[in-house]
Scaffold this motif. Structure first.
Motif, mmCIF file in Angstrom:
data_model
loop_
_atom_site.group_PDB
_atom_site.id
_atom_site.type_symbol
_atom_site.label_atom_id
_atom_site.label_comp_id
_atom_site.label_asym_id
_atom_site.label_seq_id
_atom_site.Cartn_x
_atom_site.Cartn_y
_atom_site.Cartn_z
ATOM 1 N N TYR A 152 0.810 -1.221 0.000
ATOM 2 C CA TYR A 152 0.000 0.000 0.000
ATOM 3 C C TYR A 152 0.843 1.270 0.000
ATOM 4 N N LEU B 237 -5.783 0.674 -5.983
ATOM 5 C CA LEU B 237 -5.927 0.712 -4.530
ATOM 6 C C LEU B 237 -7.370 0.930 -4.106
ATOM 7 N N ILE B 238 -8.064 1.895 -4.742
ATOM 8 C CA ILE B 238 -9.439 2.141 -4.301
ATOM 9 C C ILE B 238 -10.398 1.060 -4.792
ATOM 10 N N GLU C 179 -9.731 -1.162 -1.863
ATOM 11 C CA GLU C 179 -10.102 -0.481 -0.623
ATOM 12 C C GLU C 179 -10.876 0.790 -0.972
ATOM 13 N N GLU D 250 -12.671 2.811 0.536
ATOM 14 C CA GLU D 250 -12.676 3.900 1.516
ATOM 15 C C GLU D 250 -11.261 4.338 1.894
ATOM 16 N N ASN D 251 -10.308 4.106 1.023
ATOM 17 C CA ASN D 251 -8.920 4.491 1.286
ATOM 18 C C ASN D 251 -8.783 6.002 1.067
ATOM 19 N N ASP E 27 -6.393 8.184 1.674
ATOM 20 C CA ASP E 27 -5.154 8.673 1.044
ATOM 21 C C ASP E 27 -5.221 8.549 -0.474
ATOM 22 N N ALA E 28 -5.641 7.383 -0.938
ATOM 23 C CA ALA E 28 -5.715 7.159 -2.386
ATOM 24 C C ALA E 28 -6.767 8.057 -3.025
#
Length: 163
Positions: free
Chosen positions: A94, A120-121, A124, A126-127, A129-130
Motif C-alpha cells: 500500500y 488501490l481504491i 479499498e 474507503e482508502n 489517502d488514495a
C-alpha cells in the motif's frame, strides 16, 4: 624492509576487509543499511541497500527503503525505479503505491500516477489517502467535477476512520 612489511600488511588487511564485505549476507547488508539510515547517513545506507539487492534481487524491503531515501532527497527518477521494482515483487504494498504516486506527481507524470491509485481504491474503496491523491490528479487534469467527487469521498472516508 619496514616499508615492504607495512605495504604487505596493508594489502593483506585491505583484502581481508574486502573479503569480509563480500562474504556478508544480503540481510547483514540490509541491517547495516538500516543503521546508516537511522544515523542519517543516506549515502552509506544506499550503498548497503545496493549490496543487499545485488546479493538478493528479490529483497522487496531493500528496494522500498532505498527508494524512500531517494524520495526524501528528491531524487525522483531513482525513487520511481526502486518503487516500481518493489511493486513488481509485492504488488499489494500500500505505502509503496502512495510513494510512487507522490514521486510521479512531483515529476508531473500524472497519468502514470492514476493506475496504481485506481487499483488501490478498487481493493479499498474507503482508502482516504488514495482518494485524496486521485482528487489532486484529477484537479491537475482539469477534471474538476471528478476531483470534487474523489475529494468528498476522501473526506467521508477520513471521518469514518475518526469514529
Amino acid at each position: 624492509m619496514k616499508w615492504f612489511i607495512l605495504v604487505f600488511w596493508l594489502l593483506c588487511f585491505g583484502f581481508a576487509i574486502e573479503f569480509e564485505l563480500k562474504a556478508q549476507t544480503p540481510y547483514e547488508h540490509y541491517h547495516r543499511a538500516l543503521v546508516f539510515e537511522y544515523n542519517e547517513q543516506p549515502d552509506s545506507a544506499i550503498i548497503e541497500y545496493t549490496f543487499a539487492i545485488e546479493k538478493k534481487p528479490d529483497l522487496h524491503e531493500a528496494f522500498v527503503n532505498r527508494g524512500n531515501i531517494y524520495f526524501k532527497h528528491e531524487v525522483w527518477e531513482r525513487a520511481i525505479e526502486d518503487y516500481k521494482v518493489a511493486l513488481s515483487l509485492n504488488p499489494d504494498a500500500y505505502q509503496v503505491h502512495i510513494n510512487l504516486t507522490q514521486a510521479y506527481l512531483q515529476t508531473g507524470q500524472f497519468e502514470l500516477a492514476r493506475p496504481g491509485l485506481l487499483q488501490l481504491i478498487q481493493n479499498e474503496p474507503e482508502n482516504a489517502d488514495a482518494l485524496y491523491q486521485l482528487a489532486v490528479i484529477e484537479r491537475k487534469r482539469d477534471n474538476n467535477q471528478i476531483a470534487m467527487n474523489y475529494l468528498n469521498r476522501a473526506i467521508e472516508a477520513d471521518q469514518m476512520m475518526a469514529l
